[in-house]
Design an enzyme around this catalytic site. Sequence first.
Site, PDB file in Angstrom:
ATOM      1  N   ARG C 103       0.823  -1.218   0.000  1.00  0.00           N
ATOM      2  CA  ARG C 103       0.000   0.000   0.000  1.00  0.00           C
ATOM      3  C   ARG C 103       0.859   1.272   0.000  1.00  0.00           C
ATOM      4  NH1 ARG C 103      -3.727   0.099  -2.312  1.00  0.00           N
ATOM      5  NH2 ARG C 103      -2.851   1.976  -3.188  1.00  0.00           N
ATOM      6  N   LYS C 138       3.932  25.439  -4.589  1.00  0.00           N
ATOM      7  CA  LYS C 138       2.621  24.934  -4.139  1.00  0.00           C
ATOM      8  C   LYS C 138       2.613  23.411  -4.188  1.00  0.00           C
ATOM      9  CE  LYS C 138       0.246  29.153  -5.499  1.00  0.00           C
ATOM     10  NZ  LYS C 138      -0.760  29.809  -6.354  1.00  0.00           N
ATOM     11  N   LYS C 170       7.890  38.917  -4.188  1.00  0.00           N
ATOM     12  CA  LYS C 170       6.479  38.844  -4.508  1.00  0.00           C
ATOM     13  C   LYS C 170       5.766  40.111  -4.014  1.00  0.00           C
ATOM     14  CE  LYS C 170       4.946  34.855  -5.232  1.00  0.00           C
ATOM     15  NZ  LYS C 170       4.253  33.549  -5.197  1.00  0.00           N
ATOM     16  N   GLU C 200       7.963  39.915  -9.049  1.00  0.00           N
ATOM     17  CA  GLU C 200       6.583  39.770  -9.533  1.00  0.00           C
ATOM     18  C   GLU C 200       5.992  41.164  -9.740  1.00  0.00           C
ATOM     19  OE1 GLU C 200       4.145  36.787  -7.320  1.00  0.00           O
ATOM     20  OE2 GLU C 200       2.771  38.465  -7.036  1.00  0.00           O
ATOM     21  N   ASP C 221       2.118  38.339 -13.170  1.00  0.00           N
ATOM     22  CA  ASP C 221       1.176  37.549 -12.372  1.00  0.00           C
ATOM     23  C   ASP C 221      -0.271  37.860 -12.732  1.00  0.00           C
ATOM     24  OD1 ASP C 221       0.612  35.663 -10.397  1.00  0.00           O
ATOM     25  OD2 ASP C 221       0.182  37.246  -8.939  1.00  0.00           O
TER      26      ASP C 221
END
Lengths: 284, 284, 284, 284, 284, 284
Positions: C103, C138, C170, C200, C221
């Site tokens: 598994r 992510k 960012k 960004e 973005d």
Amino acid sequence: MDLLNLDPLLRQALAEDLGRGDITTDAILGPTGSSTVEEIRFQATLIAKENLVLAGWPIFIRVFQLLGEVEAQLRCEEGAPICSGDTVGRLEGKASLLLKGERVALNFLQRMCGVATLTRSYVERVAHTQAKVLDTRKTTPLWRALEKYAVRMGGGINHRVGLDDGILIKENHIAVAGGVREAIEACQSSMNHLQRVEVEVRNHQEIRQALSAGADIILLDNMTAEQVQEAVEMIGGRCLIEVSGGVNEKNIVQYAEAGADYISLGVLTHSSPSSDLSLILEPR
Amino acid sequence: MDLLNLDPLLRQALAEDLGRGDITTDAILGPTGSSTVEEIRFQATLIAKENLVLAGWPIFIRVFQLLGEVEAQLRCEEGAPICSGDTVGRLEGKASLLLKGERVALNFLQRMCGVATLTRSYVERVAHTQAKVLDTRKTTPLWRALEKYAVRMGGGINHRVGLDDGILIKENHIAVAGGVREAIEACQSSMNHLQRVEVEVRNHQEIRQALSAGADIILLDNMTAEQVQEAVEMIGGRCLIEVSGGVNEKNIVQYAEAGADYISLGVLTHSSPSSDLSLILEPR
Amino acid sequence: MDLLNLDPLLRQALAEDLGRGDITTDAILGPTGSSTVEEIRFQATLIAKENLVLAGWPIFIRVFQLLGEVEAQLRCEEGAPICSGDTVGRLEGKASLLLKGERVALNFLQRMCGVATLTRSYVERVAHTQAKVLDTRKTTPLWRALEKYAVRMGGGINHRVGLDDGILIKENHIAVAGGVREAIEACQSSMNHLQRVEVEVRNHQEIRQALSAGADIILLDNMTAEQVQEAVEMIGGRCLIEVSGGVNEKNIVQYAEAGADYISLGVLTHSSPSSDLSLILEPR
Amino acid sequence: MDLLNLDPLLRQALAEDLGRGDITTDAILGPTGSSTVEEIRFQATLIAKENLVLAGWPIFIRVFQLLGEVEAQLRCEEGAPICSGDTVGRLEGKASLLLKGERVALNFLQRMCGVATLTRSYVERVAHTQAKVLDTRKTTPLWRALEKYAVRMGGGINHRVGLDDGILIKENHIAVAGGVREAIEACQSSMNHLQRVEVEVRNHQEIRQALSAGADIILLDNMTAEQVQEAVEMIGGRCLIEVSGGVNEKNIVQYAEAGADYISLGVLTHSSPSSDLSLILEPR
Amino acid sequence: MDLLNLDPLLRQALAEDLGRGDITTDAILGPTGSSTVEEIRFQATLIAKENLVLAGWPIFIRVFQLLGEVEAQLRCEEGAPICSGDTVGRLEGKASLLLKGERVALNFLQRMCGVATLTRSYVERVAHTQAKVLDTRKTTPLWRALEKYAVRMGGGINHRVGLDDGILIKENHIAVAGGVREAIEACQSSMNHLQRVEVEVRNHQEIRQALSAGADIILLDNMTAEQVQEAVEMIGGRCLIEVSGGVNEKNIVQYAEAGADYISLGVLTHSSPSSDLSLILEPR
Amino acid sequence: MDLLNLDPLLRQALAEDLGRGDITTDAILGPTGSSTVEEIRFQATLIAKENLVLAGWPIFIRVFQLLGEVEAQLRCEEGAPICSGDTVGRLEGKASLLLKGERVALNFLQRMCGVATLTRSYVERVAHTQAKVLDTRKTTPLWRALEKYAVRMGGGINHRVGLDDGILIKENHIAVAGGVREAIEACQSSMNHLQRVEVEVRNHQEIRQALSAGADIILLDNMTAEQVQEAVEMIGGRCLIEVSGGVNEKNIVQYAEAGADYISLGVLTHSSPSSDLSLILEPR
């Protein structure tokens, strides 16, 4: 220096350098696990670039072994003096493995040889006397076992390895205990039959207190060679004598000849320069 | 230098020294947890015993904090020059805690200050030029983050922190790849847009190959200052230039004046002597 | 994807599933260490139940190897497309080992193939353009190395692996720094020669600020393909261009044709469905 | 979901993303421990970008708390349905902390909400029947506790958490044991009074064997809804019935209405898409 | 017994019992983190169910503290004799926390009190003699620090804590070394000034060899009290004498009166029955 | 008892005893890694010094294997009765390895045999009845897997291994839940189809409540054999019956004959005396 204990340390050191992976080597040889170029086997020759005492070959090899299979051949012995230009040993294995382990393995070895080499130079200076050279707890954090081992390879003797394997009453303990006698007696009442009491003293009065309380070893701290000689006479063989503080390559002989049984030196482990060694790779 | 990351390292260093417990301090003050004598609070004063650049006070304090509560007061700033005899800071806490943490805390601090102090001396020598002082990966295993931090406190700039955060093609990579061009192109084909390629070269031919393959930085290894000057002219600003190997306190100015953008020095981290500091305890 | 690094993760995953032991298998085959029934050797065949791109076979095998000896035979290659019904590979070993590891091994493999398969579908859509497909941060926590590897097997390129191996400013950094220029300059003043600055931006004004401050890469973005095309023209080759946000299977071609150098997609790692594979056991 | 257990996992996830440190944030705000700019406090608002079921807020917050102090305020409840555009909660703390923890915290939360949201959609489809929705062991390795928790928040019931907390005889066990009866009896002879025996069957004959050997639960694997209905009648209430394999959003109602007591679905944990949430930072 | 060291051990013990969570308590009080019923605070009273010597209260409390906040109040002292029926102390905290920690905390305490209680009974039997009661290395693996602490609370003295903090030459060492003298001299040549040499002997000849080689302590193994008396006379105060083997509650006085300085007993730690204590919960 | 799980525990136990290294053995045989004396191979014979049931041989051997290579030969079987004087098995390996591992290996084995031997004596007393002997969670912390294994070797059955693999409602849970019925229903509403509910009761009223709420097992706590008999009649086969509290070697038969299905005993694991075994070394 038991590999059972040291593997986690060596893995940690490899992880510190490799991080998420060696992007240069992987770009050139392909990622671990691919089957073509990486299989190229190389030979690596370890050469001394200056005179040194060898210490750490098993660690040097083990670093590579944690990355994969290598064959290793030592050309001399741990603790032996090596001359500049001599070949210390040879390795053979996959190119990627040799490239990835090289820096970490050398970083270990160079520091350990540095400690052994410096220790040897002190030991030789007092070889004609009864004095023995000791290290201290002034080691590089996380390196105690390795540096203490290197001191032994250099001919020194290890003082306590930690706060738990020997009683040594220092000035600050005396201040807290309220006196030399009080400190010694507190230790005597809790110790077992395998332990001894060493106490650091600063002057004649403290020596007298230490002797009367039954200290097994007296540590003379930051005294001149003349002061040590006086203390030795005063103690008259009633206990062992260790000297520390202010000892250097120039005056160590005077301290030894003044009658110290042991001379301890922090410099062996906290300020020894790295020995210079290099690893040269060639295809097989 | 994030305490989230370093606590395990500091705990490991404490464990290395404390082992199963500080038998001297426990004999004098009673075992941890007893309630009478141990509550004596002491003050500890940290004093520089020679001129130095401070690096590592947060680590020094943190070692004690891992053992219990201490109040700490820094009298100067990280990265500042300290004169022999100056008080660096003060601590206050239980006597047992100060006695148990003292050696480990000092062992960390003295080495870090040693690195920062040596770095500063190099940085100052080339302050009038465009050259910047870099460290290398020749650090003490398990100490990379601490030594790299100390280099920054001394005014240096950090080269790669590990094999994973920058591409640097060295001689051995070139040997394995089959040439300067082959090595550079292998890296270019697998790297992303945030990465650059640095390549170590030994002679004019390799410089030409590196330039034509599009290297971003050229590392001139083991060249004399004159050779560096020639190389600088040959490169003519087409890429950045780093110099390493054979640089010492005497000749670093010549290398800097020859036009190197960066000068990297292993000695900063592998052979800097420990700075001398001492901690004096007094009852409150 | 270095097994040196991943073994602890795989052991943790096995521990998560096995807990204190597989009570069903132990009831049937006897506890580990008993000598009779358990020695039965079985063969296990791994079969694709849908079309997929293979990624993770070394992990799949390693899971079993951490439980004991297995022989494994791969019938295709990492990164290769596999058709529904095809046999991917075979294992042979003790029945208990195959039952206990099945598994966990499948859970790893099915997710990794899912990521590689989805990546491949995006990569193929833009194969006729200059645009390259990037992943993001992510990823599933604790799975970054595995998912980034699967992206590469699918033909994608890895963006930063973490916050430490690349500078990406960012929106929130800009807010904190007080502006695009301020943020870029702060990064430029602390970075070394191997690093680049990506920033960004949301509009033309920010693009102009980024260009004038010397950004190496601009990240557009949440712009439409038309806006990207305008931005590409405005930038005019002065720096690299990455596009992210709002890209899907339908419009990725438009973004690529609009001139983006890189297109990054969170969906590759946070929402790829698991590939369907099954393991069939038979006695030898 | 006990934080005692999960902290190591969360720290590991932070380490995975932070690596040796967030070089962008540190460049802009100064390294951890400096005292000026970093103290800026920001507020962060968590907003749902699509309809979802909330699961994982305690984990989301805990990630930030492992980096330092934050104040958090939840605006709804774990397990509650959230509409696109709704504010889920707010955080307040140092800017550096919010920037460093954001991605990891969101990566945890988005996946957990994804699992809860998908589970809820299945649970609602069979709410008018006696059937209960179960998860499986087809979870993302290292995520079992988190995904099982999310299933509960979505209204599902957890099947076994691992191989050690329940007996489930599968086809491969039967093959190894030599038959349904043999497998069941082996389990019965070693189990204690708190355990039950569940057995997977493929046809009527195996159902009969399971019933006669005294199975407590029968798992009907890969049967059509019609076949399930037949089996339910045949079993006639003598034991509980679980159904798995081939169940999807369209046919789950048929299976439930056919009389299954439990329906288990791997898709809940291995293929649920991530929910979309975003964190917006503003200065206080 | 430093909590810095023991926390990992206690967490491991909690994990051993809690596994993936206390399903009974969670079913009744709701999962950790829910806000209603769990907040019920209970008081727990710890009562001795037989006469005992208290050892381990700090451990008992710490187990609960690792689960959350508790207030604790000790009604007597570590090392004090407690009568059956006496209240040892009280705890107050959340009901869930008390229920989850109870068994582990009691398991620690009951064993530690058992060791202290048995030790005290031996110590009291020889209180009128010079003999001191020592423990051995025959401790429960993973429990050495705890059992050695309990021995001290019972009035005994700790022999070596491990193989690294004292030299003890046993029969097998003598066999390997080739004789008593050879073994002693090997140890003398590598030890430092804080260490002593203890050697186990079986007869008069070995006693003579040990004395002549300069042993610091002689361990008389498996001798009768009469044989010990003879040996004591033969040794005549030239070194310390430890006795072990064949000592029990009935004959320990004879051994002590025969002149042994130390009597060591494995039974203190390997066969002491658990003391009986119980924890009674009541709502506040 | 899976070696995958137990290796860390065994290493921890070795580290506990070895600390920084075995200074006696190293003094005599030279430090690990030296090549001369240490290579001497010895044979070690394991002999029972009293009658016992063997449990733990695989652990005994594994301890030595973690230190290096040993050959081992078992002369009987796990779970078999051994007579005083019998040879249990033989080991062969380097002298240093046998000396360093001896104490830890014996400490594990002697305790495990002690538990198995005591369990066997209880099991035999009730062999003529339907009653089965169960252990409890009153195990030595960190030893649960080992002690539960030893109980099985002695012929007992394991009750819950931890709080997570079975539901057992005890008095304190009832107090917190507000009644027997409330506690049972809370558990029933959150459990899955593989779990059962056991509840501890003190009197007839609680038995009636438990039966009417649908408990699967009733635990009669601290009742006399007469009271148990009454309860058995009252329950009339409607659920299983476990008895605990106040059971000893003398009265266990009465409890069994009174009709208990299971009798659980804490004494098996918390107060079993260590079995006596010794290891004799001889050169090959």
